[in-house]
Design an enzyme around this catalytic site. Structure first.
Site, PDB file in Angstrom:
ATOM      1  N   CYS A 166       0.832  -1.207   0.000  1.00 30.24           N
ATOM      2  CA  CYS A 166       0.000   0.000   0.000  1.00 30.24           C
ATOM      3  C   CYS A 166       0.868   1.259   0.000  1.00 30.24           C
ATOM      4  O   CYS A 166       1.747   1.428   0.845  1.00 30.24           O
ATOM      5  CB  CYS A 166      -0.913  -0.028   1.228  1.00 30.24           C
ATOM      6  SG  CYS A 166      -1.750   1.530   1.535  1.00 30.24           S
ATOM      7  N   CYS A 207       0.650   3.201   3.337  1.00 34.50           N
ATOM      8  CA  CYS A 207       1.402   2.512   4.395  1.00 34.50           C
ATOM      9  C   CYS A 207       2.905   2.767   4.228  1.00 34.50           C
ATOM     10  O   CYS A 207       3.618   2.966   5.215  1.00 34.50           O
ATOM     11  CB  CYS A 207       1.125   1.016   4.386  1.00 34.50           C
ATOM     12  SG  CYS A 207      -0.477   0.550   5.088  1.00 34.50           S
ATOM     13  N   ASP A 240      -0.970  16.607  -0.344  1.00 35.43           N
ATOM     14  CA  ASP A 240      -1.272  15.865  -1.566  1.00 35.43           C
ATOM     15  C   ASP A 240      -0.258  16.250  -2.646  1.00 35.43           C
ATOM     16  O   ASP A 240       0.075  17.426  -2.812  1.00 35.43           O
ATOM     17  CB  ASP A 240      -2.700  16.174  -2.039  1.00 35.43           C
ATOM     18  CG  ASP A 240      -3.199  15.147  -3.040  1.00 35.43           C
ATOM     19  OD1 ASP A 240      -4.102  14.373  -2.706  1.00 35.43           O
ATOM     20  OD2 ASP A 240      -2.662  15.131  -4.184  1.00 35.43           O
ATOM     21  N   HIS A 250      -3.575   0.293   8.466  1.00 34.17           N
ATOM     22  CA  HIS A 250      -4.213   0.145   7.155  1.00 34.17           C
ATOM     23  C   HIS A 250      -5.686  -0.195   7.309  1.00 34.17           C
ATOM     24  O   HIS A 250      -6.043  -1.285   7.765  1.00 34.17           O
ATOM     25  CB  HIS A 250      -3.507  -0.932   6.329  1.00 34.17           C
ATOM     26  CG  HIS A 250      -4.072  -1.051   4.952  1.00 34.17           C
ATOM     27  ND1 HIS A 250      -3.644  -0.272   3.908  1.00 34.17           N
ATOM     28  CD2 HIS A 250      -5.076  -1.823   4.472  1.00 34.17           C
ATOM     29  CE1 HIS A 250      -4.353  -0.575   2.827  1.00 34.17           C
ATOM     30  NE2 HIS A 250      -5.232  -1.515   3.146  1.00 34.17           N
ATOM     31  N   ASN A 310     -13.244   9.886  -0.715  1.00 28.01           N
ATOM     32  CA  ASN A 310     -13.687   9.013  -1.803  1.00 28.01           C
ATOM     33  C   ASN A 310     -13.646   7.568  -1.319  1.00 28.01           C
ATOM     34  O   ASN A 310     -12.653   7.137  -0.737  1.00 28.01           O
ATOM     35  CB  ASN A 310     -12.761   9.188  -3.007  1.00 28.01           C
ATOM     36  CG  ASN A 310     -12.799  10.604  -3.543  1.00 28.01           C
ATOM     37  OD1 ASN A 310     -13.838  11.263  -3.547  1.00 28.01           O
ATOM     38  ND2 ASN A 310     -11.649  11.109  -3.984  1.00 28.01           N
ATOM     39  N   GLY A 312     -14.793   7.099  -6.559  1.00 30.57           N
ATOM     40  CA  GLY A 312     -13.631   7.826  -7.078  1.00 30.57           C
ATOM     41  C   GLY A 312     -12.355   7.571  -6.300  1.00 30.57           C
ATOM     42  O   GLY A 312     -11.378   8.302  -6.451  1.00 30.57           O
ATOM     43  N   HIS A 356      -8.457   7.781   3.460  1.00 26.79           N
ATOM     44  CA  HIS A 356      -7.864   9.118   3.602  1.00 26.79           C
ATOM     45  C   HIS A 356      -8.935  10.176   3.423  1.00 26.79           C
ATOM     46  O   HIS A 356      -9.816  10.051   2.578  1.00 26.79           O
ATOM     47  CB  HIS A 356      -6.736   9.340   2.595  1.00 26.79           C
ATOM     48  CG  HIS A 356      -7.104   9.082   1.162  1.00 26.79           C
ATOM     49  ND1 HIS A 356      -7.151   7.809   0.632  1.00 26.79           N
ATOM     50  CD2 HIS A 356      -7.467   9.927   0.163  1.00 26.79           C
ATOM     51  CE1 HIS A 356      -7.510   7.888  -0.639  1.00 26.79           C
ATOM     52  NE2 HIS A 356      -7.720   9.160  -0.956  1.00 26.79           N
ATOM     53  N   HIS A 387      -9.346  13.971   2.245  1.00 26.41           N
ATOM     54  CA  HIS A 387      -8.757  15.164   1.628  1.00 26.41           C
ATOM     55  C   HIS A 387      -9.245  16.362   2.448  1.00 26.41           C
ATOM     56  O   HIS A 387     -10.445  16.472   2.733  1.00 26.41           O
ATOM     57  CB  HIS A 387      -9.288  15.360   0.206  1.00 26.41           C
ATOM     58  CG  HIS A 387      -8.884  14.294  -0.762  1.00 26.41           C
ATOM     59  ND1 HIS A 387      -7.909  14.486  -1.726  1.00 26.41           N
ATOM     60  CD2 HIS A 387      -9.332  13.019  -0.935  1.00 26.41           C
ATOM     61  CE1 HIS A 387      -7.785  13.395  -2.452  1.00 26.41           C
ATOM     62  NE2 HIS A 387      -8.633  12.486  -2.005  1.00 26.41           N
TER      63      HIS A 387
HETATM   64  P1  AMP Z   1      -8.254   9.341  -4.060  1.00 30.82           P
HETATM   65  O1  AMP Z   1      -8.624   9.530  -5.494  1.00 30.82           O
HETATM   66  O2  AMP Z   1      -9.233   9.929  -3.091  1.00 30.82           O
HETATM   67  O3  AMP Z   1      -7.886   7.917  -3.739  1.00 30.82           O
HETATM   68  O4  AMP Z   1      -6.976  10.263  -3.833  1.00 30.82           O
HETATM   69  C1  AMP Z   1      -5.675   9.831  -3.809  1.00 30.82           C
HETATM   70  C2  AMP Z   1      -4.850  11.080  -3.674  1.00 30.82           C
HETATM   71  O5  AMP Z   1      -3.530  10.701  -3.326  1.00 30.82           O
HETATM   72  C3  AMP Z   1      -4.747  11.921  -4.954  1.00 30.82           C
HETATM   73  O6  AMP Z   1      -5.249  13.240  -4.710  1.00 30.82           O
HETATM   74  C4  AMP Z   1      -3.251  11.920  -5.268  1.00 30.82           C
HETATM   75  O7  AMP Z   1      -2.790  13.157  -5.770  1.00 30.82           O
HETATM   76  C5  AMP Z   1      -2.633  11.603  -3.911  1.00 30.82           C
HETATM   77  N1  AMP Z   1      -1.324  10.971  -3.977  1.00 30.82           N
HETATM   78  C6  AMP Z   1      -0.964   9.911  -4.747  1.00 30.82           C
HETATM   79  N2  AMP Z   1       0.330   9.594  -4.507  1.00 30.82           N
HETATM   80  C7  AMP Z   1       0.779  10.464  -3.572  1.00 30.82           C
HETATM   81  C8  AMP Z   1       2.035  10.652  -2.912  1.00 30.82           C
HETATM   82  N3  AMP Z   1       3.097   9.877  -3.168  1.00 30.82           N
HETATM   83  N4  AMP Z   1       2.151  11.664  -2.015  1.00 30.82           N
HETATM   84  C9  AMP Z   1       1.088  12.456  -1.746  1.00 30.82           C
HETATM   85  N5  AMP Z   1      -0.121  12.325  -2.327  1.00 30.82           N
HETATM   86  C10 AMP Z   1      -0.282  11.352  -3.225  1.00 30.82           C
HETATM   87 ZN    ZN Z   2      -2.228   1.207   3.743  1.00 28.25          ZN
END
Ligand code: AMP
Ligand code: ZN
Length: 120
Positions: A8, A11, A34, A50, A94, A100, A107, A109
Site C-alpha cells: 500500500c 502505508c 497531496d 491500514h 472518496n 472515485g 484518507h 482530503h
Molecule cells: P483518491 O482519489 O481519493 O484515492 O486520492 C488519492 C490522492 O492521493 C490523490 O489526490 C493523489 O494526488 C494523492 N497521492 C498519490 N500519490 C501520492 C504521494 N506519493 N504523495 C502524496 N499524495 C499522493
Molecule cells: Zn495502507
C-alpha cells in the site's frame, strides 16, 4: 488484514519508505500534503494502520475517526486556511471505485484557501 499492507502506497508513506511532506503525526494519525493539490491548501489525513476505506469501518473505529474529525479544523488552520466562516475548508473521502477512490487506504482530503481552485 494486518496493521500495515506492504503493497500500500500510504502505508509506505507512514513507514517513511516513500517521502512525503508531513503536516502532522501522532501515534495513530498521519497527515501529509497531496502530491497533486487542487487547492492552495490540500493535504491528506490518514489513520496509520491500514484500513482500506470507510466501507471497512466498524464500532471499534469510532474513537479514531472522531479524533480525525476534531483534528481536521486544527490542521486546516495550521496549514493556512482562513478561519470560519469567511475561510473554512472542504473535506472529501472518496470510497470505492464508484466513489472515485484511487488509493485504497482510507484518507480524508482537506482542501482550502483562496478561490478559484483548480477543481471543485
Ligand atoms: P483518491 O482519489 O481519493 O484515492 O486520492 C488519492 C490522492 O492521493 C490523490 O489526490 C493523489 O494526488 C494523492 N497521492 C498519490 N500519490 C501520492 C504521494 N506519493 N504523495 C502524496 N499524495 C499522493
Ligand atoms: Zn495502507
Amino acid at each position: 488484514m494486518s496493521e500495515h499492507d506492504p503493497n500500500c502506497l500510504f502505508c509506505k508513506i507512514v513507514a517513511g519508505q516513500i517521502p512525503s511532506r508531513k503536516v502532522y503525526e501522532d501515534d495513530d494519525v498521519f497527515a501529509f500534503h497531496d502530491i497533486h493539490p487542487w487547492a492552495p491548501v490540500h493535504f491528506l489525513m490518514i489513520p496509520k494502520k491500514h484500513i482500506s476505506s470507510m466501507a471497512q469501518l466498524g464500532a471499534g473505529h469510532e474513537a479514531l475517526m472522531g479524533r480525525m474529525m476534531v483534528l481536521a479544523p486544527q490542521l486546516a488552520l495550521q496549514e493556512g486556511c482562513s478561519p470560519y466562516p469567511e475561510g473554512g475548508f472542504r473535506m472529501v473521502c472518496n470510497t470505492g471505485v464508484e466513489g472515485g477512490q484511487e488509493v485504497h487506504h482510507l484518507h480524508w482530503h482537506v482542501m482550502g484557501g483562496q478561490r478559484p481552485w483548480l477543481r471543485g
